[in-house]
Design a protein around this motif. Structure first.
Motif, PDB file in Angstrom:
ATOM      1  N   ILE A 508     -21.818 -80.883 -43.419  1.00  0.00           N
ATOM      2  CA  ILE A 508     -21.583 -82.163 -43.580  1.00  0.00           C
ATOM      3  C   ILE A 508     -22.939 -82.839 -43.594  1.00  0.00           C
ATOM      4  N   LEU A 509     -22.282 -82.862 -45.833  1.00  0.00           N
ATOM      5  CA  LEU A 509     -23.710 -83.557 -45.764  1.00  0.00           C
ATOM      6  C   LEU A 509     -23.074 -85.477 -46.568  1.00  0.00           C
ATOM      7  N   ALA A 510     -22.076 -85.418 -47.142  1.00  0.00           N
ATOM      8  CA  ALA A 510     -21.210 -86.369 -47.625  1.00  0.00           C
ATOM      9  C   ALA A 510     -22.228 -87.569 -46.938  1.00  0.00           C
ATOM     10  N   PRO A 511     -22.476 -88.026 -45.589  1.00  0.00           N
ATOM     11  CA  PRO A 511     -22.826 -89.385 -45.352  1.00  0.00           C
ATOM     12  C   PRO A 511     -24.929 -89.024 -45.361  1.00  0.00           C
ATOM     13  N   VAL A 512     -24.814 -88.008 -46.021  1.00  0.00           N
ATOM     14  CA  VAL A 512     -26.775 -87.946 -45.970  1.00  0.00           C
ATOM     15  C   VAL A 512     -26.780 -88.112 -48.056  1.00  0.00           C
ATOM     16  N   ALA A 513     -25.789 -87.874 -48.144  1.00  0.00           N
ATOM     17  CA  ALA A 513     -25.733 -88.137 -50.332  1.00  0.00           C
ATOM     18  C   ALA A 513     -25.712 -89.134 -50.370  1.00  0.00           C
ATOM     19  N   ASP A 514     -25.075 -90.263 -49.465  1.00  0.00           N
ATOM     20  CA  ASP A 514     -24.512 -91.485 -49.360  1.00  0.00           C
ATOM     21  C   ASP A 514     -25.751 -92.238 -49.408  1.00  0.00           C
ATOM     22  N   VAL A 515     -26.595 -92.048 -48.760  1.00  0.00           N
ATOM     23  CA  VAL A 515     -28.223 -92.527 -48.391  1.00  0.00           C
ATOM     24  C   VAL A 515     -29.000 -92.950 -49.600  1.00  0.00           C
ATOM     25  N   ALA A 516     -28.870 -91.293 -49.462  1.00  0.00           N
ATOM     26  CA  ALA A 516     -30.660 -90.135 -49.846  1.00  0.00           C
ATOM     27  C   ALA A 516     -30.349 -90.766 -51.607  1.00  0.00           C
TER      28      ALA A 516
END
Length: 598
Positions: A508-516
């Motif tokens: 589940i990458l959405a939280p990582v994509a939000d900050v990167a």
């Protein structure tokens, strides 16, 4: 008898047609000889014939005394050691009454997985991406070239049977075996699986081929709750979406390409027309579907340990009864077990006809003859093994594939836009800072950096005790832990941040994509390959081989047998960005730098 001695019997004469050689040898075999041929245990890679192997596998002496001559190896720190060991067991085989040669098999050795239940660390062999990385590239020509490299390196060390490719479909994102697949698409798995089989076969005739044991029939992806049938809680294989035939599709492609062996999976079908027992015990699957409907007449070898450990649906049966049921189902060989004495007793008691053994023994002997193991291919050149395995051209090709298989999912404008340029000040986590020697200046804190580089892995739930088989299966939740996400957020608030995630499952990458500021994923890549992508020495060409789900709720609501079935995925199968106006940078010379793989 050595290969240079005159043939005493027809089966020893390479000029005699294979069918006649098979029948001649079969006529000379005792019941013990036949039973031994039908087992393929793990073997210890030791020059001491009396030493027992890992996982309680039998010693080489016990293997020889049981007339077993198919073995699976796990170890081998150098190509020379593997080749020397191979020649030792072939010399010992010549001392047995019929001199039947060994067939040595191996799980994958050319990628980055350190899961001993599924694949092996590359060791002396050239390193390439995981199969998911080839799925990300979807390049049959590259896949065939890779398999040809596997073929040549295996041949040099005496390995003649590849317990791969794995052509299951990764249709449940939670499944721990996804990394060994080509992804979620049946079309991709079929064409890459066929290319892989062609590469293993080669074009120099069967004596220069490596046989392929494709797995896991009839497709191991549709697991209940994404669990794995190595363990009792994962034994059920389900098809709520009615997609049983879709999972068969890649097998049709690899059979057409010349695959000669098949491994059924541990699981048992639930809610289908088939008996609810493990696939190797399932006559409707092995004989009815595989042999009669699909016309496969090659070797069927069970997955490892179905008689002793993973006998789902037949728990109430004795070992003897399980053996009878598997033989009645149509299997030819028992992987991971070494009990030919039980099979001899079953024949002597009348529970199994010796003619039934003959059916399987013919298939097993035929392959040994066609591989040239009775003839000039029995022994290997130890010096040549050292020179060929892990040669410079193969290492370079593997590195190029690692680079290409990266997928860029986000690339915002600004100082962290990829590819990086100049000599930025980097704060680094999850990768050896020495990797960036010649590319950048390393600083000790995010506050001093122009860009932060974070390399991490897809999350999983720890199962079992450390060091036990279960602990190596990355299963369960695909969500990053709150503490890890908060740490990423803290760094991203202080400096533009690039995150790279090793995806052995679709996290589940959405939280990582939000900050990167930039987000890349890899499917097995060295630190050097990663640095080359970051600084533009190589163009990332990968596209996602599966959907990236938006939440665990979406995963739990999806059907395990249906591809692309999670609601509103964050990224779709086939997503992947390219660098704009890309001009390749020159890679620095790191030959004198110690690079640690992460």
């Amino acid at each position: 008898m050595s290969t240079s001695q005159a043939a005493q019997y027809p089966y020893q004469d390479s000029s005699v047609p294979t069918d006649r050689r098979v029948e001649d040898l079969l006529s000379r075999m005792t019941l013990q000889d036949k039973a031994g041929l039908m087992f393929q245990p793990l073997a210890p890679m030791t020059m001491d014939l009396e030493e027992q192997g890992m996982f309680n596998s039998p010693s080489l002496r016990a293997i020889l005394d049981s007339r077993i001559n198919h073995v699976n190896i796990l170890q081998g720190s150098t190509a020379r050691e593997i080749a020397q060991w191979h020649n030792l067991i072939q010399r010992e085989a010549l001392k047995t009454p019929l001199g039947i040669p060994f067939t040595v098999s191996s799980d994958p050795r050319h990628s980055f997985s350190d899961n001993p239940a599924a694949a092996l660390i590359a060791g002396p062999f050239s390193q390439w991406p995981e199969p998911l990385g080839f799925g990300a590239l979807d390049d049959p020509e590259l896949t065939e070239r890779f398999a040809d490299t596997v073929r040549r390196e295996y041949l040099a060390t005496g390995i003649r049977l590849a317990l791969h490719p794995q052509i299951d479909l990764a249709t449940d994102p939670r499944w721990a075996r996804a990394s060994g697949t080509f992804g979620e698409s049946a079309n991709v798995a079929g064409r890459l699986g066929a290319a892989y089989v062609r590469g293993l076969r080669g074009d120099g005739g069967s004596t220069k081929s490596v046989s392929s044991m494709v797995k896991h029939f009839p497709g191991g992806g549709p697991q209940l709750d994404g669990e794995d049938p190595h363990f009792e809680y994962g034994r059920e294989q389900v098809y709520p979406g009615g997609q049983f035939d879709l999972h068969l599709q890649p097998f049709l492609d690899v059979f057409a390409a010349g695959a000669t062996q098949v491994m059924p999976y541990y699981g048992m079908p639930v809610g289908t027309e088939y008996e609810e027992v493990g696939f190797s015990f399932n006559k409707g699957i092995v004989t009815g579907l595989l042999r009669e409907k699909l016309g496969f007449d090659g070797i069927v070898c069970t997955d490892w340990g179905i008689l002793s450990r993973t006998f789902w649906g037949v728990e109430h049966l004795s070992v003897e009864e399980r053996m009878v049921k598997a033989l009645d189902a149509g299997v030819d060989q028992f992987g991971g077990d070494s009990e030919p004495s039980i099979l001899v007793k079953l024949v002597n008691s009348g529970a199994v006809a010796e003619a039934r053994l003959d059916v399987s023994v013919r298939r097993l002997l035929r392959e040994k003859f066609e591989l040239g193991l009775f003839d000039d291919a029995r022994f290997v050149d130890v010096d040549a093994a050292d020179a060929l395995v892990g040669a410079a051209d193969a290492l370079e090709a593997g590195l190029a594939a690692q680079m290409a298989a990266h997928v860029v999912l986000k690339n915002a404008e600004g100082v962290a836009h990829l590819p990086l340029s100049g000599q930025p000040k980097l704060y680094v986590e999850g990768v050896d800072p020495q990797t960036f020697t010649g590319w950048a200046h390393i600083v000790p804190s995010p506050d001093e950096a122009d860009v932060a580089i974070i390399r991490t892995v897809a999350p999983w739930e720890q199962r079992g005790k450390p060091g036990e088989l279960e602990s190596f299966f990355h299963a369960g939740s695909l969500e990053f832990h709150d503490a890890e996400l908060e740490h990423l957020r803290d760094i991203a608030r202080r400096v533009p941040t690039i995150v790279d995630v090793y995806l052995d499952r679709p996290a589940i990458l959405a939280p990582v994509a939000d900050v990167a500021s930039a987000l890349t994923v890899n499917f097995g890549a060295s630190a050097e390959a990663f640095a080359a992508i970051l600084f533009g020495a190589s163009q990332p060409k990968g596209k996602l081989p599966f959907d990236i789900p938006s939440s665990m709720a979406a995963v739990e609501a999806s059907r395990p047998d249906v591809p692309f079935d999670t609601a509103e995925p964050t990224y779709r199968f086939g997503d992947g960005l390219r660098f704009d106006a890309w001009a390749p940078a020159e890679r620095p010379d790191l030959s004198s730098t110690s690079i640690r793989m992460n």
